[in-house]
Design a protein around this motif. Structure first.
Motif, mmCIF file in Angstrom:
data_model
loop_
_atom_site.group_PDB
_atom_site.id
_atom_site.type_symbol
_atom_site.label_atom_id
_atom_site.label_comp_id
_atom_site.label_asym_id
_atom_site.label_seq_id
_atom_site.Cartn_x
_atom_site.Cartn_y
_atom_site.Cartn_z
ATOM 1 N N LEU A 130 48.730 35.936 41.047
ATOM 2 C CA LEU A 130 48.175 35.121 40.212
ATOM 3 C C LEU A 130 48.311 33.276 40.327
ATOM 4 C CD1 LEU A 130 48.837 37.596 36.917
ATOM 5 C CD2 LEU A 130 46.681 36.777 37.875
ATOM 6 N N PHE A 131 49.260 32.964 40.834
ATOM 7 C CA PHE A 131 49.431 31.459 40.947
ATOM 8 C C PHE A 131 48.368 31.414 42.077
ATOM 9 C CE2 PHE A 131 52.087 28.191 42.825
ATOM 10 C CZ PHE A 131 51.427 27.108 41.708
ATOM 11 N N THR A 132 48.202 31.595 43.384
ATOM 12 C CA THR A 132 47.718 31.816 44.285
ATOM 13 C C THR A 132 45.858 31.682 43.726
ATOM 14 O OG1 THR A 132 49.627 31.973 45.837
ATOM 15 C CG2 THR A 132 47.206 32.297 46.597
ATOM 16 N N LEU A 133 46.208 32.643 42.855
ATOM 17 C CA LEU A 133 44.431 32.868 42.546
ATOM 18 C C LEU A 133 43.980 31.270 41.258
ATOM 19 C CD1 LEU A 133 43.926 36.630 41.797
ATOM 20 C CD2 LEU A 133 42.996 35.575 43.606
ATOM 21 N N TRP A 134 44.869 31.228 40.980
ATOM 22 C CA TRP A 134 44.884 30.809 39.989
ATOM 23 C C TRP A 134 44.459 29.042 40.816
ATOM 24 C CZ3 TRP A 134 43.541 26.300 36.579
ATOM 25 C CH2 TRP A 134 43.564 25.652 36.477
ATOM 26 N N LEU A 135 45.419 28.345 41.719
ATOM 27 C CA LEU A 135 45.215 27.196 41.970
ATOM 28 C C LEU A 135 43.558 27.407 43.198
ATOM 29 C CD1 LEU A 135 49.021 26.445 44.281
ATOM 30 C CD2 LEU A 135 47.280 25.813 42.129
ATOM 31 N N THR A 136 43.623 28.487 44.240
ATOM 32 C CA THR A 136 42.266 28.492 44.884
ATOM 33 C C THR A 136 41.503 28.433 43.493
ATOM 34 O OG1 THR A 136 43.317 30.708 46.652
ATOM 35 C CG2 THR A 136 41.012 30.411 46.119
#
Length: 274
Positions: A130-136
């Motif tokens: 989820l953190f990676t998706l948020w940054l992306t």
């Protein structure tokens, strides 16, 4: 069978914890108890709490060197998204203090030997995704408004936000986007990690219990999410140093929030087997 254990817990039947109804006043009770845990023996967590400002400073230096200031706001918000993972030793300290057990640094790290460590890792991976998706998503929003060349300095980022046409769209759109991710994390993990430390119920039940807690107590839980978000923002000021106090207190308070929300293990209803 190992994968099944991670998802559903160690027992033959699903342990379905009973959720209580709480009020917003209970949130401040949890915060007071969390602060008491933190101030009881803060020297025990010096190594842990220094991680937060150090990481924050490293991130700031990284952004300054590689001109990625456009990710500053998403990275600050990311502390709230992945905070439950870093707070695991703090939950353990509160759990042991509650039982009158030793709360040394070594004992706190025994959380890594928890019978539910497989489920904890599974939820941790979910949060990292989820953190990676948020940054992306945040980067995609920025590039859609300003292109692929980010500002070289923090002042350049502020000038874009407050002086250029897409600035307010970035600020409001990014806040809304971050709010969606924060709501997902709140619903799925608000008490999932403390529950797994307390009982090896499996990742599925931990997430399901968190969702039920939010659905039964929507106003207090949304207020809790707002408290966490604002606390992380304030703690991130002055090179993130405030996080050294804010995040540990929130971590301890989350354990006490779990205790207020969930009936003790003796009050269990089991889902029927097929």
């Amino acid at each position: 069978m190992a994968n099944l254990h991670v998802m559903s817990g160690a027992g033959d039947k699903l342990d379905m914890p009973i959720i209580r109804t709480i009020s917003t006043a209970d949130l401040f009770t949890a915060l007071r108890r969390g602060a008491a845990d933190f101030w009881e023996k803060p020297s025990h967590y010096v190594l842990l709490i220094l991680i937060y400002p150090i990481v924050g400073i490293v991130l700031a230096m990284w952004m300054n060197g590689y001109h990625t200031w456009s990710l500053l706001y998403p990275l600050i918000g990311g502390f709230a998204l992945v905070g439950p993972i870093a707070a695991l030793p703090l939950y353990e300290v509160s759990r042991r203090r509650e039982k009158g057990l030793e709360t040394t640094w070594g004992e706190a790290m025994n959380v890594l030997r928890s019978p539910a460590i497989g489920s904890i890792i599974a939820l941790g991976i979910m949060l990292l995704v989820l953190f990676t998706l948020w940054l992306t998503s945040a980067q995609a929003l920025y590039e859609n408004l300003f292109g692929s060349s980010p500002p070289n300095t923090f002042n350049g980022l502020l000038a874009q936000i407050f002086n250029e046409p897409g600035g307010m769209t970035l600020l409001l759109g990014g806040s809304l986007l971050g709010g969606v991710y924060a709501l997902i994390v709140l619903c799925t993990t608000v008490i999932a990690f403390p529950l797994l430390l307390d009982r090896d119920v499996g990742a599925y039940v931990a997430v399901e219990t968190s969702i039920r807690a939010v659905l039964r107590n929507p106003i207090p839980m949304l207020a809790w999410g707002l408290i966490v978000g604002l606390s992380v923002f304030v703690g991130s000021l002055l090179l993130f140093v405030g996080l050294a106090v804010v995040l540990p207190i929130l971590g301890h308070a989350t354990w006490h929030l779990y205790r207020l929300l969930v009936e003790p293990a003796s009050h269990i209803r089991q889902a029927p087997t097929a």
